[in-house]
Design a protein around this motif. Sequence first.
Motif, PDB file in Angstrom:
ATOM      1  N   PHE A  48      48.924  45.497 -40.128  1.00  0.00           N
ATOM      2  CA  PHE A  48      48.649  46.204 -38.892  1.00  0.00           C
ATOM      3  C   PHE A  48      50.356  46.207 -39.180  1.00  0.00           C
ATOM      4  O   PHE A  48      51.375  46.156 -39.139  1.00  0.00           O
ATOM      5  CB  PHE A  48      48.205  45.786 -37.582  1.00  0.00           C
TER       6      PHE A  48
ATOM      7  N   LEU B 232      39.613  51.003 -29.272  1.00  0.00           N
ATOM      8  CA  LEU B 232      40.961  50.861 -29.957  1.00  0.00           C
ATOM      9  C   LEU B 232      40.071  52.607 -31.058  1.00  0.00           C
ATOM     10  O   LEU B 232      41.304  53.302 -31.188  1.00  0.00           O
ATOM     11  CB  LEU B 232      40.711  50.002 -31.156  1.00  0.00           C
TER      12      LEU B 232
ATOM     13  N   ARG C   6      42.726  42.126 -35.294  1.00  0.00           N
ATOM     14  CA  ARG C   6      44.023  42.430 -34.372  1.00  0.00           C
ATOM     15  C   ARG C   6      44.630  41.153 -32.980  1.00  0.00           C
ATOM     16  O   ARG C   6      44.988  40.563 -33.128  1.00  0.00           O
ATOM     17  CB  ARG C   6      43.793  43.989 -33.215  1.00  0.00           C
TER      18      ARG C   6
ATOM     19  N   ASP D 211      37.511  44.970 -36.262  1.00  0.00           N
ATOM     20  CA  ASP D 211      38.992  45.622 -35.349  1.00  0.00           C
ATOM     21  C   ASP D 211      39.571  44.770 -34.644  1.00  0.00           C
ATOM     22  O   ASP D 211      40.912  45.096 -34.682  1.00  0.00           O
ATOM     23  CB  ASP D 211      38.343  47.563 -35.478  1.00  0.00           C
TER      24      ASP D 211
ATOM     25  N   VAL E  78      50.852  41.263 -39.626  1.00  0.00           N
ATOM     26  CA  VAL E  78      51.400  42.284 -38.316  1.00  0.00           C
ATOM     27  C   VAL E  78      52.392  43.120 -39.335  1.00  0.00           C
ATOM     28  O   VAL E  78      53.868  41.919 -39.087  1.00  0.00           O
ATOM     29  CB  VAL E  78      51.255  42.355 -36.630  1.00  0.00           C
TER      30      VAL E  78
ATOM     31  N   LEU F 196      49.310  47.516 -32.336  1.00  0.00           N
ATOM     32  CA  LEU F 196      48.956  47.377 -33.305  1.00  0.00           C
ATOM     33  C   LEU F 196      47.433  48.697 -34.571  1.00  0.00           C
ATOM     34  O   LEU F 196      46.801  49.051 -33.987  1.00  0.00           O
ATOM     35  CB  LEU F 196      47.933  45.947 -34.071  1.00  0.00           C
ATOM     36  N   HIS F 197      48.280  49.180 -35.215  1.00  0.00           N
ATOM     37  CA  HIS F 197      47.416  50.169 -36.260  1.00  0.00           C
ATOM     38  C   HIS F 197      47.558  50.026 -37.477  1.00  0.00           C
ATOM     39  O   HIS F 197      48.324  48.941 -38.237  1.00  0.00           O
ATOM     40  CB  HIS F 197      48.842  51.271 -35.857  1.00  0.00           C
ATOM     41  N   GLU F 198      46.193  50.241 -37.553  1.00  0.00           N
ATOM     42  CA  GLU F 198      45.211  50.077 -38.718  1.00  0.00           C
ATOM     43  C   GLU F 198      46.989  50.767 -40.148  1.00  0.00           C
ATOM     44  O   GLU F 198      47.304  51.763 -40.215  1.00  0.00           O
ATOM     45  CB  GLU F 198      44.291  50.047 -39.329  1.00  0.00           C
TER      46      GLU F 198
ATOM     47  N   CYS G  94      53.302  47.292 -35.678  1.00  0.00           N
ATOM     48  CA  CYS G  94      53.660  47.333 -34.331  1.00  0.00           C
ATOM     49  C   CYS G  94      54.986  47.897 -34.201  1.00  0.00           C
ATOM     50  O   CYS G  94      55.373  47.288 -34.723  1.00  0.00           O
ATOM     51  CB  CYS G  94      53.109  45.963 -33.527  1.00  0.00           C
TER      52      CYS G  94
ATOM     53  N   ILE H  24      46.003  44.443 -28.639  1.00  0.00           N
ATOM     54  CA  ILE H  24      45.251  44.758 -29.114  1.00  0.00           C
ATOM     55  C   ILE H  24      45.297  46.572 -30.071  1.00  0.00           C
ATOM     56  O   ILE H  24      45.548  46.654 -31.238  1.00  0.00           O
ATOM     57  CB  ILE H  24      43.293  44.666 -29.359  1.00  0.00           C
TER      58      ILE H  24
END
Length: 407
Positions: free
Chosen positions: A244, A106, A138, A134, A14, A220-222, A246, A217
Motif C-alpha cells: 500500500f 474503501l 490494511r 481489503d 505500507v 492506505l492506497h492499493e 500512504c 485504512i
Amino acid sequence: MNTALKHWKEAATVIISAGTRHKLSDGLSRCLDKGTSTPTTGIEGLSNFPHESTFDYDVLLLKRSGKSGFMPNAYVFPGGLVEPSDFSSEWLDIFKAFRRSPNFGLGTVKQPPATRPPIFATDRMKLGSPIPGDVAFRICAVRETFEESGVLLAVPKEEENSLLKTIENTSSQNQTELTRVYKMCDKSELAKWRALVNKNPSNFIRMCRELECLPNIWALHEWGNWLTPSGVYEKQRRYDTAFFMCCLQETPDTLQDEKEIVHFKWSPPSEILHSFLGRKLWIAPPQFYDLSRMCRFPSLAHLHNFASRRASEGCEHWLPVRLVTDNVYISLLPGDSLYPEDGSGQIDMNKTTDATLQETEQGSSALHRIVCHDLHTAAVHISITPKYNHLLPFGNTSLRSDTNSQL
C-alpha cells in the motif's frame, strides 16, 4: 487468514511518504513522465535520477536486525505477517459507522475479479471472517507500522462524521488530502500500548476501543502485490504481500522497536537508491523497483493524487521467477517473454541457461525483468506498458557499482 495457502504466509506492507519543509521549485514538473506511454529499457547512468533536493518528501525505511531469519540487515518498508486478530469480527463494532459503505468506505476496484490477485480476491467469509480482505490487510499494515516504528496511523472516533463526508466526496471527485497523523495520547501511554500490541496483536483492537480511534485504512492506497520467489530465502520463508501507499502531511515521531527493527531512516527515494549504489545499505528488489517508480514524482501531493486515483484500477500478482545466466541473476516478472505460463507459484520455478544476458534479450518484444550482478547492482529492463495505469520505474533504473558492467 487464508489457511488454504500452501506456499506463502500472507503479509501487508505500507510505503510511507511524509512531507518535509523543503518545497519544489515552480519550474519542476509535477511528474517526471509517468512512463506509461513510451516504455524503454532503462539502463542509463545514475546521474539521471532526480536530485534528492528536488523532492518535498521522505520515505520511511526500517533496518531489520542482523539476527532476523528473513533478510537480515535489509532496509524495508514497515509491515509484517497478518494475524488472526486482523480478521476478527470485533472490528465490526469499531467500524460500525462504515459498514454500510462498500469495503467499509474503501470503495470497489474496477479490476475484474478473475484477474485480481488471490490475496485480494479470496472470499474471506468462506474462511470464517466477516472482515473483507481489503480491510484486514490494511489493519495489518497499520498495526505492524505501529509495532515496528511507533507511527500510529489512526483517526479519532470523533472524526467519523467528517470522514464519512470525505469518503462520499472522494467517490465523486476522486481526490483526497494528504493524511494527518493525529496525537491519540501522550508519548508514555502510546509506548505502553505499543509494548502491549507487540506482545499480543489482539491488543490492537483493545487499544482502538480504549483510545476511541480507528485504524486509518482509508489513508492506505492499493499499490501492488509481491510474492517471495523460490530458491532465494529459506524454503519456509515465502510471503504473499499486499503493498500500500500512504502519504502524510509531515514526518511523524519515529522510534525503532530494538528487536526486529534496529534503525529507521527517512530519506527521499533517490537518496535511498544512491545509498544502495554506495553499498551503505541494502534493499530488496521490490523496494528497488517501487522507489524507482516513486522517482517520477518529486512532489508529494502529486504522488498522493496519483496513488489515490490509481488504486481503484487494481494491481498485478507478481511472483519473480529466477533465471541464472552468465553469472547474472535475472528476476523475470509477468509480461516478460521468458516468464513461464504457469506463474502461479504452485511449483518452484528457477531456470538456468547457457545464453548470455544479451542473447536472452535479443529479438525480444517483451522485457520485464530485474537484472543483478551482485547484491548492490540492480537494473530494471522493461519494454512493456504497465497494467492498471501503473508507473514504469524511472528511466535511469540502472544502479551499477562496477563501471565496467555489461549492463
